[in-house]
Design a protein around this motif. Sequence first.
Motif, PDB file in Angstrom:
ATOM      1  N   CYS A 125       0.877  -1.169   0.000  1.00 12.92           N
ATOM      2  CA  CYS A 125       0.000   0.000   0.000  1.00 12.92           C
ATOM      3  C   CYS A 125       0.914   1.219   0.000  1.00 12.92           C
ATOM      4  O   CYS A 125       1.759   1.354   0.892  1.00 12.92           O
ATOM      5  N   CYS A 128       0.887   3.144   3.287  1.00 16.78           N
ATOM      6  CA  CYS A 128       1.588   2.447   4.369  1.00 16.78           C
ATOM      7  C   CYS A 128       3.095   2.593   4.165  1.00 16.78           C
ATOM      8  O   CYS A 128       3.839   2.866   5.109  1.00 16.78           O
ATOM      9  N   HIS A 145      -1.479  -7.347   3.645  1.00 13.82           N
ATOM     10  CA  HIS A 145      -1.489  -7.053   2.205  1.00 13.82           C
ATOM     11  C   HIS A 145      -1.181  -8.287   1.370  1.00 13.82           C
ATOM     12  O   HIS A 145      -1.463  -8.317   0.177  1.00 13.82           O
ATOM     13  N   CYS A 153      -6.007  -1.840   1.299  1.00 12.67           N
ATOM     14  CA  CYS A 153      -5.407  -1.754   2.631  1.00 12.67           C
ATOM     15  C   CYS A 153      -6.534  -1.402   3.607  1.00 12.67           C
ATOM     16  O   CYS A 153      -7.209  -0.387   3.421  1.00 12.67           O
ATOM     17  N   HIS A 156      -5.957   2.224   5.107  1.00 13.27           N
ATOM     18  CA  HIS A 156      -6.119   3.402   4.252  1.00 13.27           C
ATOM     19  C   HIS A 156      -7.271   3.293   3.269  1.00 13.27           C
ATOM     20  O   HIS A 156      -7.624   4.271   2.606  1.00 13.27           O
TER      21      HIS A 156
END
Length: 682
Positions: A125, A128, A145, A153, A156
Amino acid sequence: MHFFPNPYNDEILYSVLARYSVRCGIISHKTIIEGIFGKASARAVMELPFNINGLISNLPVNSPYTGDVFIYNHTLYTFFTAFLPPERAEGIKCLMLEESGGSKAYGKAGILGSRLPLNEYMKFCPKCFEEDTAQYGEGYWHRIHQVPFIMVCPLHETLLYDSTVLVRGHNPQAYIPANGDNCRVNELPYYKPDTIKKFINISKDVQNLLESSFPNKPFTWFAKQYVERFKELEYANINGRVYWDDLVQDFKDFYGEEFLNAMQSNIEDKGQGQWIREVTHSDAKAMHPIRHLLLARFLGLSLDTLFNKEICYKPFGDGPWLCLNPAADHFLEPVIKDVEIKYRRRNKNTNGFFRCGCGFEYMRSVARKQGERVIRGESTGIRGKEDRVIRDKGMGIRSKETGVRDGEVEIEDREAGCEEQGRFVRVVKYGHVWEEKVLELIDEGVSDEEIAVRLNADVRKIRGFNRGKGDRDNMGEDERSKGEGVKGTRIIETLDNSIDFIVKRQKYREEWLRVVGENPDKGRVELRRLGKYTCTWLCRNDREWWEKNTPAKKYVQADNTVDWEIRDKEILQHVKQTVQEILDSEEKPQRISLRLVKTKSGLKSFDLQLDKLPLTKAFIDSAIETPMDLHKRSIRWAINKLNEEGKALTITNITAMTGVGNKYRKQVVEEIKRVLEGLGKR
Ligand SMILES: [Zn+2]
Ligand SMILES: [Zn+2]
């Protein structure tokens, strides 16, 4: 190993070892992996690595990590074993700890057997990665992930990207860390916003699965949970027969094709499409965890419920259930402990037979209403087509074959909303307590119609009872109840109505107690006037309670030094007033009898010692009605009512309102004709 990097939050073990590799500064992957596992033949495995015992034994002294910490927190073990039986999950853990585990764990987890693929590339991500770099100075591979079919994600809520790092790369011993070179934002396939919402939901489910420790259960546990839930949602009948067409249609509508294709779980796909059937089979096998999550979410089942709370479909809720016998002391009290549930295939109704100790038996029915299901719980807010509302309300119930058509009323609870199913209540058997009450009321001279109202039965049944009374008296208990067919039974009321009744009763009781409490010096007649409507309702529906909670008139006292002459005059006034009230009542007339006068006036037997009360006695004698007197009065009452309602004054209409037994039918009809002629009609 002389050092070991601390695993970051939700970092997959592969990533920890990749960061270790970089810090080692040794170029040869083989040398590094030998340093890690103590074996040159070790492999860099991402999802379910093996020889973790070897790793633990090579960790620096005082290292806090154990095999369980790595397996549970830093591999995909919890994901892949969540829906496996305990012994199988345990077996996989052993393989992961063992030196010779190899890829056996994958076979045991059913990953190789399922045709669903593993991820080809390590995923990341960008947000991230950015945040991790800011916080730790480096990015890393997040465990969540890397879970197959996780598209976003969960933190997010944005789409994940494929890195350029192959999960199964050409060098099986190489650990490749996440870095700016291999984690590049590239082009993404387009998904509808709605589909992305569903990606988010499923990724949160997976997160929950990874972070909670749900207990492992046998395959049959889940199969049963799903089928019971199908029953609750009317995707299956009480016997567990699943309505696959409805289920599949709703499932597809719920998720949409785009999403299901992304999950490779589209049911339309002939090859894959059988999976829902397979997982609910009694000999269910391992199924991909993502499909369990899809099904659970569709069914509105939280993971906590799915794993921890045994679902048991109870179409009639928990007992004890209310006895609906108006003749019993325990009317509307929860005294029935057993219910027998039967499924009727023809109309897809589920019937519950409730038998009470008082001999009363009634049946409640849950009718299946197609298209009115609501997926409860945490859904994505999308549910089955709402316009597919076909209400097969009570079909079959009214048909003659059931033999219960007589006097039957279907009550539909519209306010209850679409979650509420069609429910019917029908008397199956009245029983001895009820029958004795009928006989008692007949002996008291209460009319058939009145008995029917009080005992909640069809008047035709009471009439039949009345006629057959002579025979019945000589009949044994068994014969009597045997004679109790379904004929003449009726649906009495919905349970919801019963509850309404109880609520209403409570309201009136409270109101009446208030009236009584606020007027301590008042007797019944005055109290009646003060609480007119309340009193009328209670007298009609809750007589026993009313009697107990209404004081007798103050001045009436048991006293030896009673002046009977004065008492006679007082009581006469009281009785006159009572009779007048009876005559003035707008309700359906009741026959004026000594008993009625006594009840309505609230006088006790010792107050009404008629031999000491000549005036009162004379008055009562003059006021008492014969059955025919009552009929005459009822006819006048019925005519008034019909006039008020603007209905035709016909013999049928009038007798329908007054009710009349065979004994007086002829006389009554003649009387009606006479009255109508007098009115200049007909
Ligand atoms: Zn993120
Ligand atoms: Zn009962």
